[in-house]
Design a protein around this motif. Structure first.
Motif, PDB file in Angstrom:
ATOM      1  N   ASP A 234     -67.523  89.355  61.145  1.00  0.00           N
ATOM      2  CA  ASP A 234     -66.996  90.435  60.318  1.00  0.00           C
ATOM      3  C   ASP A 234     -67.860  91.683  60.467  1.00  0.00           C
ATOM      4  N   SER A 235     -67.216  92.838  60.546  1.00  0.00           N
ATOM      5  CA  SER A 235     -67.913  94.110  60.691  1.00  0.00           C
ATOM      6  C   SER A 235     -67.580  94.980  59.489  1.00  0.00           C
ATOM      7  N   ALA A 236     -68.480  94.990  58.507  1.00  0.00           N
ATOM      8  CA  ALA A 236     -68.235  95.804  57.318  1.00  0.00           C
ATOM      9  C   ALA A 236     -68.331  97.294  57.610  1.00  0.00           C
TER      10      ALA A 236
ATOM     11  N   ALA B  62     -66.293  96.361  51.052  1.00  0.00           N
ATOM     12  CA  ALA B  62     -67.603  96.656  51.646  1.00  0.00           C
ATOM     13  C   ALA B  62     -68.128  97.961  51.068  1.00  0.00           C
ATOM     14  N   CYS B  63     -69.374  97.948  50.634  1.00  0.00           N
ATOM     15  CA  CYS B  63     -69.976  99.158  50.084  1.00  0.00           C
ATOM     16  C   CYS B  63     -70.230 100.171  51.205  1.00  0.00           C
ATOM     17  N   PHE B  64     -70.213 101.458  50.848  1.00  0.00           N
ATOM     18  CA  PHE B  64     -70.374 102.512  51.839  1.00  0.00           C
ATOM     19  C   PHE B  64     -71.844 102.813  52.130  1.00  0.00           C
TER      20      PHE B  64
ATOM     21  N   ILE C  31     -69.281  93.191  48.557  1.00  0.00           N
ATOM     22  CA  ILE C  31     -69.813  93.077  47.198  1.00  0.00           C
ATOM     23  C   ILE C  31     -68.694  92.636  46.266  1.00  0.00           C
ATOM     24  N   ASP C  32     -69.105  92.036  45.142  1.00  0.00           N
ATOM     25  CA  ASP C  32     -68.163  91.621  44.100  1.00  0.00           C
ATOM     26  C   ASP C  32     -67.989  92.705  43.040  1.00  0.00           C
TER      27      ASP C  32
ATOM     28  N   LEU D 172     -62.955 107.651  45.874  1.00  0.00           N
ATOM     29  CA  LEU D 172     -62.826 106.199  45.776  1.00  0.00           C
ATOM     30  C   LEU D 172     -63.777 105.453  46.717  1.00  0.00           C
ATOM     31  N   SER D 173     -64.887 106.073  47.068  1.00  0.00           N
ATOM     32  CA  SER D 173     -65.908 105.369  47.833  1.00  0.00           C
ATOM     33  C   SER D 173     -66.598 104.331  46.962  1.00  0.00           C
ATOM     34  N   ILE D 174     -67.058 103.258  47.574  1.00  0.00           N
ATOM     35  CA  ILE D 174     -67.631 102.127  46.844  1.00  0.00           C
ATOM     36  C   ILE D 174     -69.118 102.021  47.170  1.00  0.00           C
ATOM     37  N   PHE D 175     -69.935 101.836  46.133  1.00  0.00           N
ATOM     38  CA  PHE D 175     -71.372 101.710  46.309  1.00  0.00           C
ATOM     39  C   PHE D 175     -71.861 100.516  45.511  1.00  0.00           C
ATOM     40  N   CYS D 176     -72.870  99.857  46.047  1.00  0.00           N
ATOM     41  CA  CYS D 176     -73.405  98.689  45.359  1.00  0.00           C
ATOM     42  C   CYS D 176     -74.395  99.066  44.266  1.00  0.00           C
ATOM     43  N   LYS D 177     -74.959 100.281  44.335  1.00  0.00           N
ATOM     44  CA  LYS D 177     -75.888 100.762  43.326  1.00  0.00           C
ATOM     45  C   LYS D 177     -75.468 102.160  42.901  1.00  0.00           C
TER      46      LYS D 177
END
Length: 300
Positions: free
Chosen positions: A163-165, A248-250, A256-257, A266-271
């Motif tokens: 898989d390539s996030a 997948a976080c940017f 991530i869950d 609508l970008s996603i970040f883990c922190k």
């Protein structure tokens, strides 16, 4: 893709039926795949299975159409039909001429592609870009078809990459584009489980299969992926597994869950980040949580 020559006179056989099937097979030929590094002879086995599967698709109906693409670490090319003029094919005794042309053309163009790559740097396969090229080819075939003719298009991806996030956004773009144009995406995972490609199969209504054993590749291709989507409902196929819809976080390109989503792009970040690295929107820092004061008990 502009170097693919599509003859106008070849479109006349569309008119002999009201419905035909177009299959685009994407074969991941990146030598950086783990199962190819362990045993290089597996590539020949996979290629022979794909050629036999492609010929079986053409054998189902005379009007069926086929395209085969090779996905590499630096480029993606059509190996059937090949770029430029078709190569000279000598007829093999006991074999249909079309099958001979498919086999010789795929092997010739793939050997040229692998021979041109002299770099020892192993990078990930350009799977999302190859799917985008396949969608462009399908759209082109839809545009030049005869009026009143319906083409059922689907894409089969055969890969052993992980898989390539980092290609998450590209994957989502091609998945929803395929869904909009009613193009079914099937995935045959040769080595590892691919959660992102499994999402694409679920979005487009295709089938996802993690191959139990590589020796039975041709059997699984003919059993699972050769029937067209309307026929699959009447067959006993492997039961679907639960789809992993994690994003997948940017920032770190990891699945991530729970994360933070930018309200603008609508970008996603883990922190939490005060500035969105995608659209550069500045957010307000979260203040301290308000502590609810306890009510004092009245003394009687």
């Amino acid at each position: 893709m502009n170097n693919i020559v599509l003859k106008r006179e070849s479109n006349t056989d569309f008119s002999s039926t009201d419905e035909t099937s177009l299959l685009v097979v994407i074969f991941d030929s990146n030598p950086g795949q783990q199962f190819l590094r362990d045993n290089t002879h597996v590539l020949t086995h996979c290629l022979d299975s794909i050629i036999a599967f492609s010929n079986a698709h053409l054998m189902q109906k005379a009007q069926n159409k086929l395209a085969v693409m090779a996905c590499h670490s630096k480029t993606s090319q059509f190996i059937f039909p090949g770029p430029g003029k078709p190569i000279d094919i000598r007829q093999t005794d006991g074999q249909y001429e079309i099958f001979t042309m498919v086999e010789k053309t795929i092997k010739h163009n793939l050997s040229k592609l692998l021979g041109s790559d002299i770099s020892n740097i192993l990078t990930e396969s350009l799977l999302a870009g190859t799917i985008a090229m396949a969608l462009c080819y399908i759209a082109r075939m839809q545009r030049i078809k005869s009026p009143g003719i319906k083409i059922n298009s689907r894409i089969l991806l055969v890969t052993g990459s992980s898989d390539s996030a980092s290609q998450y956004m590209n994957y989502m773009n091609v998945f929803f584009t395929a869904q909009k144009h009613n193009v079914v995406i099937d995935v045959c995972a040769l080595d590892q489980h691919l959660s992102l490609l499994q999402q694409g199969c679920d979005i487009t209504g295709g089938l996802y299969l993690k191959l139990p054993q590589l020796q039975g590749l041709l059997q699984y291709l003919l059993w699972v992926f050769l029937p067209e989507p309307p026929i699959r409902e009447k067959l006993v196929l492997p039961p679907p597994v639960k789809v992993d819809y994690r994003a997948a976080c940017f920032c770190h390109r990891e699945l991530i869950d729970i994360g933070f989503v930018c309200s603008v792009c609508l970008s996603i970040f883990c922190k939490f980040s005060p500035i969105c690295t995608t659209c550069h929107t500045v957010f307000k820092m979260p203040g301290p949580l308000a502590v609810k004061q306890k009510k004092k008990k009245l003394k009687l």
